[in-house]
Design an enzyme around this catalytic site. Structure first.
Site, mmCIF file in Angstrom:
data_model
loop_
_atom_site.group_PDB
_atom_site.id
_atom_site.type_symbol
_atom_site.label_atom_id
_atom_site.label_comp_id
_atom_site.label_asym_id
_atom_site.label_seq_id
_atom_site.Cartn_x
_atom_site.Cartn_y
_atom_site.Cartn_z
ATOM 1 N N ASP A 356 17.304 14.412 34.857
ATOM 2 C CA ASP A 356 18.224 15.394 35.191
ATOM 3 C C ASP A 356 17.687 16.813 34.840
ATOM 4 O OD1 ASP A 356 20.901 16.355 36.409
ATOM 5 O OD2 ASP A 356 21.343 16.671 34.996
ATOM 6 N N GLU A 392 13.637 16.951 37.865
ATOM 7 C CA GLU A 392 14.340 17.778 38.498
ATOM 8 C C GLU A 392 14.376 19.092 38.473
ATOM 9 O OE1 GLU A 392 18.742 18.068 39.656
ATOM 10 O OE2 GLU A 392 18.625 17.932 37.939
#
Length: 714
Positions: A356, A392
């Site tokens: 993330d 990401e």
């Protein structure tokens, strides 16, 4: 709770005399005769181990760790067993203006705790400062927080793995399925223990995933996390789990026995089915928030080391948008993250990670660095370099958008694919060139530094945003249930309700919506790269227009199995199987319209409906709504591999405009074009097509050049 009359002092425990123990490994390690405790703090002046009664309610012993090697405090307590609950209290300066926030009145969770018991209960005692004072975090709070804190628990990580073997799927065969442990299973009434790891790996779920053609399941965060107080006050929860409390401990709400074996058994069952398990991990920030947040673990152990602080060290750098940012420049913080990753690979046997806000993990004081020591450490690590790694590639800090900038072997979420595929099928002007780039693996972004065509993780939907059904059912977000007056969530979703906002019984609108969903799913599966499906999209799952269901642990966020769209599920199975059968659609090498040595054909050829090559005028024509592409095995592929392919070429037509007669490329007497997919008439058997084919409006067709004798279709 503290035992009556306790003081933070004694170096002797009832279990036996504490000894110095070892500085490694960090955390609580049981060796069969006792437990070694080791915790990092560079700036603490004293470290106290707190032991709890078997029910976890009472602090029974406070023991100062007797040794310090470098910045690791450690001690060995004989007689302790797995199941022992514990925490720490760190002593040192409380000087927020200098970045230090030590407060021994606050029980601290071990960053390396392998198991967590109890749940955080929000109370002012959790904060290191007096929340009622106008001087805010510059004050010092003396209330004890132990009554409101979860505890770390000593574990025995051993597990009978039997004949378990990692599927180790090559990326050219990988189809990722992004799912939430609880959200995917709560709506299935035929499952026992819904919402748990056990339900996720149950036979009905495995059967569904195998029939769909999934090869890897990517789980939203399963590290222990916190429910934000502002959500609980509104009757909501931190459903997605992006507020990590511990990087080694599984989230208790997904467990049945509370033991690590719950997660290990899930992974073992997925492996037996040939499915890999990937974890969405949040190493960019923690649940402690900014300077006004609680003191739960990292802040109290060594705030100045664990977090990136601003020029005025009272404040935090907030490249994550969550209040704080982990300091990956510090060797012990980096070590913690690497230890966590290795733990999940070696002890739980997961097959990879999705990072993330991965840009944050590569940040230095000067900004993002693709050669950051953390990224280099992963790439050279003998354990981590062999699993799947997905970034990401953005955060909210300066220069945070880094799509295409990560080094191999990282894959990256490609939001350009999501947005431009949606815009093409929404019939926007000038999207043909952009779609072509996405279909060919976004080579301009990824074809450098030895990266493969599988580097782009292609997706049309993900947990963050509309579901596929909502992309075609809502023109605007509807997040009122989140309690923020619909201000949260992205406003530009490139969606279209196709006539009516939300649910309808209009058959024509429903048919158009179904066709568009088929078109987008087909586009996803026909593009070079690594495809990712959002769990529930194959069932027609809707979130009623909520594009930010992070707090909706209810029917809004859960997958709706009761109203599954059987026809669309059948189509999804068909198009995933099509990709699996035709390796030209999923190559490792990029296609660059280069001539092949084996036959002189180019590996990528873009055509108009009349069969002629696309010209620069065509590419720049904003009104162009149809594009056809002929793909072959990439130039540079060894000839013996090229000959092993079942088809010579694949021809795909993407038509966002009106019905059109499309002329096919040349073929030979022993090779013919076989229609394998038509989103206008899904489920039809394959047929031989000769010179041209009528392609319906708003549709995708796929043909393969194969040595298969079939009856002709005029």
């Amino acid at each position: 709770m503290k035992p009556e009359g306790s003081i933070i002092a004694s170096g002797i425990a009832p279990h036996g005399a504490i000894t110095s123990g070892r500085p490694t490994p960090l955390g609580a390690t049981w060796d069969g005769g006792g437990v070694n405790f080791a915790v990092f703090s560079q700036h603490a002046t004293r470290m106290t181990l707190c032991l709890f009664s078997p029910d976890g309610r009472w602090e029974t012993e406070w023991i100062d760790l007797p040794e310090r090697d470098g910045h690791v405090w450690h001690g060995y307590v004989p007689g302790l067993m797995p199941g022992q609950a514990y925490g720490f209290r760190a002593h040192g300066p409380y000087r927020p203006d200098e970045g230090h926030r030590f407060n021994p009145h606050k029980l601290l969770l071990d960053p390396y705790a392998r198991r967590i018991s109890g749940r955080l209960e929000w109370d002012d005692a959790l904060f290191g400062y007096d929340r009622s004072s106008r001087h805010g975090d510059l004050t010092f709070d003396t209330r004890d927080s132990s009554n409101f804190m979860p505890r770390g628990v000593v574990v025995d990580p051993s597990f009978d793995w039997g004949e378990d073997r990692a599927p180790d799927r090559p990326l050219t065969e990988t189809v990722i399925y992004e799912a939430h442990v609880r959200g995917l299973t709560m709506g299935r009434r035929d499952l026992a223990l819904r919402g748990t790891f056990a339900a996720l790996a149950s036979e009905p779920m495995l059967d569904h995933l195998l029939k769909l053609g999934v090869t890897a399941i990517e789980l939203l965060p399963i590290h222990a996390f916190v429910d934000d107080k502002f959500l609980l006050d509104k009757g909501l929860r931190n459903y997605w789990g992006y507020m990590t409390l511990g990087f080694f401990a599984p989230e208790p709400r997904y467990m049945t026995t509370g033991q690590l074996a719950d997660v290990q058994a899930m992974v073992k069952r997925f492996h037996a089915a040939g499915i890999e398990v990937l974890l969405d991990v949040v190493y960019n920030h923690t649940a402690e928030g900014n300077q006004m947040g609680p003191t739960l673990s990292f802040r109290g152990l060594d705030n100045a080391s664990y977090y990136r602080l601003a020029e005025s060290p009272r404040y935090y750098i907030n490249d994550t948008g969550t209040g704080n940012t982990l300091n990956m420049d510090h060797p012990y913080v980096m070590r913690m993250v690497l230890d966590s990753l290795r733990y999940w690979v070696e002890q739980v046997r997961v097959d990879g990670f999705r990072f993330d806000l991965a840009t944050t993990l590569g940040r230095t004081a000067r900004g993002f660095d693709r050669n950051h020591p953390f990224l280099q450490a992963i790439r050279q690590d003998p354990v981590l370099s062999r699993v799947k790694l997905i970034a990401e590639p953005w955060d909210v800090g300066p220069g945070g958008y880094q799509l295409g900038a990560f080094p191999a072997p990282f894959l990256e979420w490609n939001d350009k694919f999501r947005d431009q595929v949606r815009r093409f099928w929404r019939n926007e002007e000038g999207m043909v060139r952009k779609l072509a780039m996405r279909l060919s693996g976004s080579a301009l972004k990824f074809d450098h530094d030895g990266r493969a065509a599988t580097s782009s993780v292609n997706f049309v939907t993900a947990h963050d945003g509309f579901t596929l059904m909502d992309v075609v059912s809502y023109a605007h977000k509807h997040n009122e249930a989140n309690g923020e007056d619909n201000r949260d969530g992205h406003g530009d979703n490139h969606s279209d309700n196709l006539g009516v906002e939300g649910p309808t019984e209009d058959r024509a609108i429903l048919a158009r919506r179904a066709r568009r969903r088929r078109n987008m799913m087909a586009t996803l599966m026909l593009a070079q790269g690594t495809p990712m499906i959002l769990a529930g999209d194959e069932l027609g799952n809707s979130q009623s227009g909520n594009n930010n269901a992070y707090c909706q642990d209810n029917e809004i966020g859960w997958v709706d199995w009761d109203n599954a769209d059987a026809d669309f599920l059948a189509f999804c199975r068909e198009v995933v199987a099509l990709r699996a059968r035709h390796p030209i659609l999923r190559q490792k090498r990029f296609l660059h319209s280069r001539s092949r040595s084996i036959d002189g054909h180019v590996d990528l050829f873009w055509r108009r409906a009349d069969g002629m090559p696309m010209t620069e005028v065509d590419w720049n024509n904003g009104g162009q709504k149809l594009i056809a592409v002929e793909m072959r095995v990439a130039a540079g592929t060894p000839d013996h591999i090229t000959r092993a392919f079942r088809e010579d070429a694949v021809f795909c037509v993407f038509n966002a405009g009106e019905e059109s007669l499309v002329f096919l490329p040349e073929h030979t007497l022993d090779r013919g074009w076989v229609l394998r997919l038509d989103t206008a008439t899904p489920g039809e058997p394959p047929v031989r097509v000769h010179r041209a084919l009528k392609v319906a409006a708003d549709s995708v067709v796929v043909l393969a050049l194969e040595p298969v004798p079939l009856s002709p279709k005029s």
